[in-house]
Scaffold this active site. Structure first.
Site, PDB file in Angstrom:
ATOM      1  N   ASN A  31      -5.002 -21.427  51.112  1.00 62.74           N
ATOM      2  CA  ASN A  31      -5.742 -20.486  50.269  1.00 62.74           C
ATOM      3  C   ASN A  31      -6.322 -19.381  51.141  1.00 62.74           C
ATOM      4  O   ASN A  31      -6.128 -19.383  52.358  1.00 62.74           O
ATOM      5  CB  ASN A  31      -6.839 -21.225  49.495  1.00 62.74           C
ATOM      6  CG  ASN A  31      -7.802 -21.911  50.445  1.00 62.74           C
ATOM      7  OD1 ASN A  31      -8.512 -21.274  51.201  1.00 62.74           O
ATOM      8  ND2 ASN A  31      -7.770 -23.255  50.454  1.00 62.74           N
TER       9      ASN A  31
ATOM     10  N   ASP B  16      -7.130 -28.764  46.421  1.00 62.88           N
ATOM     11  CA  ASP B  16      -7.345 -29.849  45.458  1.00 62.88           C
ATOM     12  C   ASP B  16      -6.086 -30.681  45.263  1.00 62.88           C
ATOM     13  O   ASP B  16      -6.145 -31.812  44.784  1.00 62.88           O
ATOM     14  CB  ASP B  16      -7.802 -29.279  44.111  1.00 62.88           C
ATOM     15  CG  ASP B  16      -9.226 -28.747  44.203  1.00 62.88           C
ATOM     16  OD1 ASP B  16     -10.048 -29.401  44.871  1.00 62.88           O
ATOM     17  OD2 ASP B  16      -9.507 -27.678  43.626  1.00 62.88           O
TER      18      ASP B  16
ATOM     19  N   LYS C  16      13.525 -28.801  56.979  1.00 58.68           N
ATOM     20  CA  LYS C  16      13.268 -27.585  56.205  1.00 58.68           C
ATOM     21  C   LYS C  16      14.086 -27.630  54.914  1.00 58.68           C
ATOM     22  O   LYS C  16      15.290 -27.909  54.946  1.00 58.68           O
ATOM     23  CB  LYS C  16      13.652 -26.366  57.049  1.00 58.68           C
ATOM     24  CG  LYS C  16      13.353 -25.076  56.359  1.00 58.68           C
ATOM     25  CD  LYS C  16      13.749 -23.883  57.205  1.00 58.68           C
ATOM     26  CE  LYS C  16      13.748 -22.654  56.348  1.00 58.68           C
ATOM     27  NZ  LYS C  16      14.564 -21.594  56.904  1.00 58.68           N
TER      28      LYS C  16
ATOM     29  N   PHE D 255     -19.973 -25.957  47.735  1.00 55.28           N
ATOM     30  CA  PHE D 255     -19.693 -24.574  47.336  1.00 55.28           C
ATOM     31  C   PHE D 255     -18.802 -24.588  46.100  1.00 55.28           C
ATOM     32  O   PHE D 255     -18.086 -25.570  45.855  1.00 55.28           O
ATOM     33  CB  PHE D 255     -18.996 -23.821  48.468  1.00 55.28           C
ATOM     34  CG  PHE D 255     -19.967 -23.104  49.362  1.00 55.28           C
ATOM     35  CD1 PHE D 255     -20.767 -23.821  50.233  1.00 55.28           C
ATOM     36  CD2 PHE D 255     -20.089 -21.717  49.321  1.00 55.28           C
ATOM     37  CE1 PHE D 255     -21.683 -23.178  51.047  1.00 55.28           C
ATOM     38  CE2 PHE D 255     -20.995 -21.061  50.135  1.00 55.28           C
ATOM     39  CZ  PHE D 255     -21.791 -21.790  51.000  1.00 55.28           C
TER      40      PHE D 255
ATOM     41  N   LYS E 290     -20.044 -29.166  38.545  1.00 57.13           N
ATOM     42  CA  LYS E 290     -19.784 -29.730  39.880  1.00 57.13           C
ATOM     43  C   LYS E 290     -21.014 -30.425  40.450  1.00 57.13           C
ATOM     44  O   LYS E 290     -20.915 -31.458  41.110  1.00 57.13           O
ATOM     45  CB  LYS E 290     -19.370 -28.616  40.845  1.00 57.13           C
ATOM     46  CG  LYS E 290     -17.886 -28.406  40.788  1.00 57.13           C
ATOM     47  CD  LYS E 290     -17.414 -27.253  41.595  1.00 57.13           C
ATOM     48  CE  LYS E 290     -16.149 -26.770  40.920  1.00 57.13           C
ATOM     49  NZ  LYS E 290     -15.602 -25.580  41.489  1.00 57.13           N
TER      50      LYS E 290
ATOM     51  N   LYS F  86     -20.280 -34.198  41.362  1.00 50.99           N
ATOM     52  CA  LYS F  86     -20.200 -34.517  42.790  1.00 50.99           C
ATOM     53  C   LYS F  86     -21.519 -35.053  43.330  1.00 50.99           C
ATOM     54  O   LYS F  86     -21.669 -35.218  44.539  1.00 50.99           O
ATOM     55  CB  LYS F  86     -19.754 -33.281  43.559  1.00 50.99           C
ATOM     56  CG  LYS F  86     -18.414 -32.750  43.022  1.00 50.99           C
ATOM     57  CD  LYS F  86     -17.804 -31.701  43.908  1.00 50.99           C
ATOM     58  CE  LYS F  86     -16.565 -31.106  43.268  1.00 50.99           C
ATOM     59  NZ  LYS F  86     -15.460 -30.928  44.186  1.00 50.99           N
TER      60      LYS F  86
HETATM   61  O1  C5P Z   1     -13.946 -28.766  42.764  1.00 43.41           O
HETATM   62  P1  C5P Z   1     -13.944 -27.685  43.785  1.00 43.41           P
HETATM   63  O2  C5P Z   1     -12.797 -27.759  44.751  1.00 43.41           O
HETATM   64  O3  C5P Z   1     -14.069 -26.303  43.221  1.00 43.41           O
HETATM   65  O4  C5P Z   1     -15.292 -27.944  44.578  1.00 43.41           O
HETATM   66  C1  C5P Z   1     -15.676 -27.173  45.639  1.00 43.41           C
HETATM   67  C2  C5P Z   1     -16.547 -27.957  46.557  1.00 43.41           C
HETATM   68  O5  C5P Z   1     -16.022 -29.259  46.771  1.00 43.41           O
HETATM   69  C3  C5P Z   1     -16.621 -27.326  47.937  1.00 43.41           C
HETATM   70  O6  C5P Z   1     -17.870 -27.650  48.484  1.00 43.41           O
HETATM   71  C4  C5P Z   1     -15.489 -28.022  48.667  1.00 43.41           C
HETATM   72  O7  C5P Z   1     -15.699 -27.999  50.057  1.00 43.41           O
HETATM   73  C5  C5P Z   1     -15.559 -29.429  48.093  1.00 43.41           C
HETATM   74  N1  C5P Z   1     -14.272 -30.120  47.991  1.00 43.41           N
HETATM   75  C6  C5P Z   1     -14.055 -31.263  48.737  1.00 43.41           C
HETATM   76  N2  C5P Z   1     -12.883 -31.967  48.634  1.00 43.41           N
HETATM   77  C7  C5P Z   1     -11.931 -31.557  47.770  1.00 43.41           C
HETATM   78  C8  C5P Z   1     -12.140 -30.399  46.996  1.00 43.41           C
HETATM   79  C9  C5P Z   1     -13.328 -29.705  47.133  1.00 43.41           C
HETATM   80  O8  C5P Z   1     -14.926 -31.630  49.518  1.00 43.41           O
HETATM   81  N3  C5P Z   1     -10.808 -32.240  47.699  1.00 43.41           N
END
Ligand code: C5P
Length: 402
Positions: free
Chosen positions: A211, A280, A290, A324, A338, A342
């Site tokens: 990303n 994600d 490849k 974040f 979130k 979380k």
């Molecule tokens: O759900 P989302 O990816 O938008 O959430 C963002 C937050 O979750 C950020 O703090 C990111 O560092 C953390 N994150 C994580 N592990 C993942 C996805 C996101 O720690 N697999």
């Protein structure tokens, strides 16, 4: 450390005398610079007595004009190079306009142009002058150039009007100066774990999913935490940024590696800030060779990655956990979601579609979401300042939960 205190011509000029004392308590060596108008409100003698140094009042004073005295004729350059910070308090509308325009007709405006040190301005003026589009546009220009602004307070103004325009409190100005100089030590003895940058998920030996994260926010957090006295563990995806000196830098590439690193190190941390843009999803299988082009389309099967933040939230104990949220729509709703999902203590959300926010910029526009409290929206500011605001908040969460 040495700072130049520019005093410009406003009623609040007398408050600059108190400011000198407070700056000296911070062990700062203060060189006062006064504009001609400032001397109508308070005499240079006051500042000379307080600072124990000659006050600079003129660009071409009688002594400077003497041909034999070339050294003092270029004094603005010497002062500009000597100082660690230029503070202008009070800063009048006129001085802000001069700075924004790059005019250099007096010592202070010349010093502003000539110095590479950070600049802090604390404006004070009549409310209508403060709110005038010209002043606000000048401030926006200065902010965009990295000038730190200590916004004026609201209240009774010398002109009899009520509104914004009173010089900010001495405390607020000193705090900003300390911040910019990195003189706060409220994270002494604390360990802060920060994740930063993107992750890369390999599809085959040459291709991967990633990303647009540059890592700038996470590295700014690391720098801010270190300056405030913390030991920093920086778990970083691939970035082009300079490794912060003194930090415990843990380079990773994939979400799984970041997951492992955080699991191993989280127990050491008092505060965890997950600023990484973690993927994600990852390819369900990584091809060892490849992948070749085919005539038909290609479907990649992705599987979810472990949610590091959610896992940490579940086991956080006494730790303050900050996440974040980079969003493109429904920022508030997603951030609040979130926060709950979380079990984080705070979610710092930014709308990455806004100019000056999000990926690969030096500035950010964020809102901090906390459980059972109203959100805190910050204006556009550089990522280092955003980082400091996040730690201010994290510290108050710690204090309240003790
Ligand atoms: O759900 P989302 O990816 O938008 O959430 C963002 C937050 O979750 C950020 O703090 C990111 O560092 C953390 N994150 C994580 N592990 C993942 C996805 C996101 O720690 N697999």
């Amino acid at each position: 450390m040495k700072i130049a205190l520019g005093v410009t011509g406003g009623v609040a000029a007398y408050k600059a005398a108190e400011l000198v004392r407070r700056l000296q308590q911070e062990k700062l060596d203060v060189q006062a610079v006064m504009t001609r108008a400032a001397q109508e409100f308070i005499t240079p003698l006051t500042f000379a007595a307080l600072t124990g140094q000659k006050v600079i009042t003129e660009i071409f004073s009688a002594e400077n004009a003497a041909p034999a005295n070339v050294e003092s004729a270029i004094e603005h350059i010497a002062v500009a190079q000597r100082i660690d910070l230029l503070l202008v308090a009070p800063a009048t509308a006129d001085s802000l306009a001069k700075f924004a325009q790059g005019l250099a007709g007096d010592f202070l405006s010349t010093l502003y142009l000539a110095t590479k040190a950070p600049v802090v301005v604390a404006p004070a003026m009549n409310v209508n002058m403060w709110e005038h589009a010209a002043t606000q546009e000048n401030l926006a220009t200065l902010r965009a150039r990295g000038v730190h602004v200590v916004a004026p307070d609201e209240g009774y103004l010398a002109c009899g009007m009520v509104g914004a325009g009173r010089l900010a409190s001495t405390d607020a100005i000193v705090l900003k100066v300390r911040d910019v100089l990195g003189l706060r030590h409220d994270l002494d003895g604390q360990t802060v774990l920060i994740t930063a940058g993107p992750t890369c998920e390999d599809i085959d030996p040459v291709r991967f999913l990633t990303n647009r994260s540059s890592g700038k926010m996470g590295y700014a957090l690391a720098e801010a935490a270190q300056r405030r006295g913390a030991r920093v563990i920086l778990v970083s995806g691939p970035t082009d940024l300079k490794i912060p000196e003194g930090a415990d830098w843990v380079p990773v590439r994939t979400t799984e590696q970041m997951h492992q690193a955080v699991r191993e190190r989280a127990a050491e941390a008092n505060i965890v800030v997950m600023a990484a843009a973690v993927s994600d999803y990852r390819p369900a299988a990584t091809h060892e060779q490849k992948m070749k082009r085919d005539d038909g389309g290609l479907t990649l099967t992705l599987e979810p990655t472990p949610d590091i933040l959610a896992e940490l939230g579940r086991e956080k104990g006494q730790r303050v956990v900050v996440g974040f949220a980079a969003e493109t729509n429904n920022v508030a709703e997603n951030a609040r979601g979130k926060l709950a999902r979380k079990s984080a203590d705070m979610i710092v959300a930014n709308d990455v579609t806004q100019e000056g926010a999000g990926f690969d910029t030096d500035t950010n526009i964020v809102t901090m979401y906390l459980p059972d409290a109203p959100e805190i929206s910050l204006p556009k500011m550089n990522k280092f300042d955003v980082a400091n605001r996040i730690f201010d908040q994290a510290l108050s969460i710690r204090k309240n939960s003790k």
